[in-house]
Design an enzyme around this catalytic site. Sequence first.
Site, PDB file in Angstrom:
ATOM      1  N   ASP A 196       0.835  -1.254   0.104  1.00  0.00           N
ATOM      2  CA  ASP A 196       0.001  -0.160  -0.041  1.00  0.00           C
ATOM      3  C   ASP A 196       0.725   1.181  -0.235  1.00  0.00           C
ATOM      4  O   ASP A 196       0.690   2.171   0.577  1.00  0.00           O
ATOM      5  CB  ASP A 196      -0.846  -0.089   1.132  1.00  0.00           C
ATOM      6  CG  ASP A 196      -2.142   1.007   1.006  1.00  0.00           C
ATOM      7  OD1 ASP A 196      -2.518   1.507  -0.083  1.00  0.00           O
ATOM      8  OD2 ASP A 196      -2.536   1.506   2.046  1.00  0.00           O
ATOM      9  N   ASP A 212       2.342   2.355   7.926  1.00  0.00           N
ATOM     10  CA  ASP A 212       1.190   1.902   7.735  1.00  0.00           C
ATOM     11  C   ASP A 212       1.418   0.541   6.992  1.00  0.00           C
ATOM     12  O   ASP A 212       1.302   0.259   5.732  1.00  0.00           O
ATOM     13  CB  ASP A 212       0.420   2.787   6.581  1.00  0.00           C
ATOM     14  CG  ASP A 212      -1.248   2.281   6.734  1.00  0.00           C
ATOM     15  OD1 ASP A 212      -1.499   1.556   7.525  1.00  0.00           O
ATOM     16  OD2 ASP A 212      -1.880   3.191   5.774  1.00  0.00           O
TER      17      ASP A 212
HETATM   18  N1  LIG Z   1       4.753   6.381  14.209  1.00  0.00           N
HETATM   19  C1  LIG Z   1       4.090   7.754  13.712  1.00  0.00           C
HETATM   20  N2  LIG Z   1       4.569   8.626  14.136  1.00  0.00           N
HETATM   21  C2  LIG Z   1       3.894  10.010  13.704  1.00  0.00           C
HETATM   22  N3  LIG Z   1       2.621   9.789  12.821  1.00  0.00           N
HETATM   23  C3  LIG Z   1       2.219   8.838  12.664  1.00  0.00           C
HETATM   24  C4  LIG Z   1       3.030   7.612  12.961  1.00  0.00           C
HETATM   25  N4  LIG Z   1       1.953   6.691  12.153  1.00  0.00           N
HETATM   26  C5  LIG Z   1       1.204   7.005  11.730  1.00  0.00           C
HETATM   27  N5  LIG Z   1       1.161   8.594  11.869  1.00  0.00           N
HETATM   28  C6  LIG Z   1       0.052   9.450  11.504  1.00  0.00           C
HETATM   29  O1  LIG Z   1      -1.066   8.955  11.459  1.00  0.00           O
HETATM   30  C7  LIG Z   1      -1.524   8.962   9.846  1.00  0.00           C
HETATM   31  C8  LIG Z   1      -2.225   7.547   9.658  1.00  0.00           C
HETATM   32  O2  LIG Z   1      -1.373   6.390  10.036  1.00  0.00           O
HETATM   33  P1  LIG Z   1      -1.363   5.138   9.146  1.00  0.00           P
HETATM   34  O3  LIG Z   1      -1.178   5.493   7.715  1.00  0.00           O
HETATM   35  O4  LIG Z   1      -0.545   4.307   9.658  1.00  0.00           O
HETATM   36  O5  LIG Z   1      -3.119   4.649   9.401  1.00  0.00           O
HETATM   37  P2  LIG Z   1      -4.032   4.617   8.263  1.00  0.00           P
HETATM   38  O6  LIG Z   1      -4.220   2.876   8.263  1.00  0.00           O
HETATM   39  O7  LIG Z   1      -3.667   5.057   6.960  1.00  0.00           O
HETATM   40  O8  LIG Z   1      -5.523   4.875   8.861  1.00  0.00           O
HETATM   41  P3  LIG Z   1      -6.636   4.933   7.911  1.00  0.00           P
HETATM   42  O9  LIG Z   1      -6.309   4.181   6.562  1.00  0.00           O
HETATM   43  O10 LIG Z   1      -7.776   4.235   8.741  1.00  0.00           O
HETATM   44  O11 LIG Z   1      -6.764   6.313   7.285  1.00  0.00           O
HETATM   45  C9  LIG Z   1      -0.415   9.076   9.031  1.00  0.00           C
HETATM   46  O12 LIG Z   1      -0.364   9.572   7.877  1.00  0.00           O
HETATM   47  C10 LIG Z   1       0.699   9.896  10.007  1.00  0.00           C
HETATM   48  O13 LIG Z   1       0.037  11.214   9.778  1.00  0.00           O
HETATM   49 MG   LIG Z   2      -2.160   5.181   5.918  1.00  0.00          MG
END
Ligand SMILES: Nc1ncnc2c1ncn2[C@@H]1O[C@H](COP(=O)(O)OP(=O)(O)OP(=O)(O)O)[C@@H](O)[C@H]1O
Ligand SMILES: [Mg+2]
Length: 262
Positions: A196, A212
């Site tokens: 992804d 992610d």
């Molecule tokens: N380890 C981290 N440190 C700082 N910010 C983070 C971290 N992990 C995630 N984020 C923030 O949170 C956001 C969403 O995280 P992630 O992409 O893992 O979730 P997601 O699965 O895309 O959620 P969804 O698909 O439900 O929107 C990221 O774009 C980032 O801004």
């Molecule tokens: Mg994401």
Amino acid sequence: MKRADEQHERIISELDRRKRKRRKDDDEFKVVEGVIDPPTLKTLYKLLNRGTLSALHGAISTGKEANVYRGEDADGKSVAVKIYRVSTAETDFMLEYIIGDPRFKNVKRRSRSLIPQWATKEYKNLIRYHEAGIRVPKPIDIERNVLVMEFIGDTKTNLPAPMLKNIEIPSPVKTFNEIIRMIENGYTKAGLVHADLSEYNILWLRKPVFIDVSQAVLTTHEYAKKYLFRDIQNITNYFTKLGVDTENPEVITKHILTVGEE
Ligand SMILES: Nc1ncnc2c1ncn2[C@@H]1O[C@H](COP(=O)(O)OP(=O)(O)OP(=O)(O)O)[C@@H](O)[C@H]1O
Ligand SMILES: [Mg+2]
């Protein structure tokens, strides 16, 4: 005392108070913003009791499957807390990425364990990437639907790092090559395909950081090669738009697959 310190103190004492009279008022637990459901609250208390967490602040991101919060570990250091929604309407897409994975043998559609398995998959994938030296948030702990990992951001201001899509990349050619190298090392050293990958799932903290990774699959997965190509295509499309003269995605994919077989 500075305002941030005061707020920090207040949250810690609030968590302490709730820890003492735990369970009585589960349903009214509010962590700075948003209501957290009672099962997740219980999970957060577990993480609190074993010292993984000492505070939870506001949401960094609210998404379809998960919310990400900034939390603090026992030393007050920022951590990222990814809380998967226990009741997600859309879980069927997960099956494609988890069925057949030898690490998860008992996967059932619409079962209560699917979300915890999905969160555990993200945790295990983070371990593999991290141990192989690919820049991802360092995994810290997992409990049911709550994943705790390294906070990617400014440790002084506690601001999270921006997504690649929201920044002006200092040297696009170098960064493009860097990301392709991370994909290659992911494949050959961690044995994973992100599946992804795009400018949305790469954070920028002086260098690119992959995030992610719940849907990332082992290179032995039935569709690993298809996902690898798709990831590379997403990245080449993005950098082409930025004016980078990228190599053809088929050629890059072939190269990585060849190196992976050596
Ligand atoms: N380890 C981290 N440190 C700082 N910010 C983070 C971290 N992990 C995630 N984020 C923030 O949170 C956001 C969403 O995280 P992630 O992409 O893992 O979730 P997601 O699965 O895309 O959620 P969804 O698909 O439900 O929107 C990221 O774009 C980032 O801004
Ligand atoms: Mg994401």
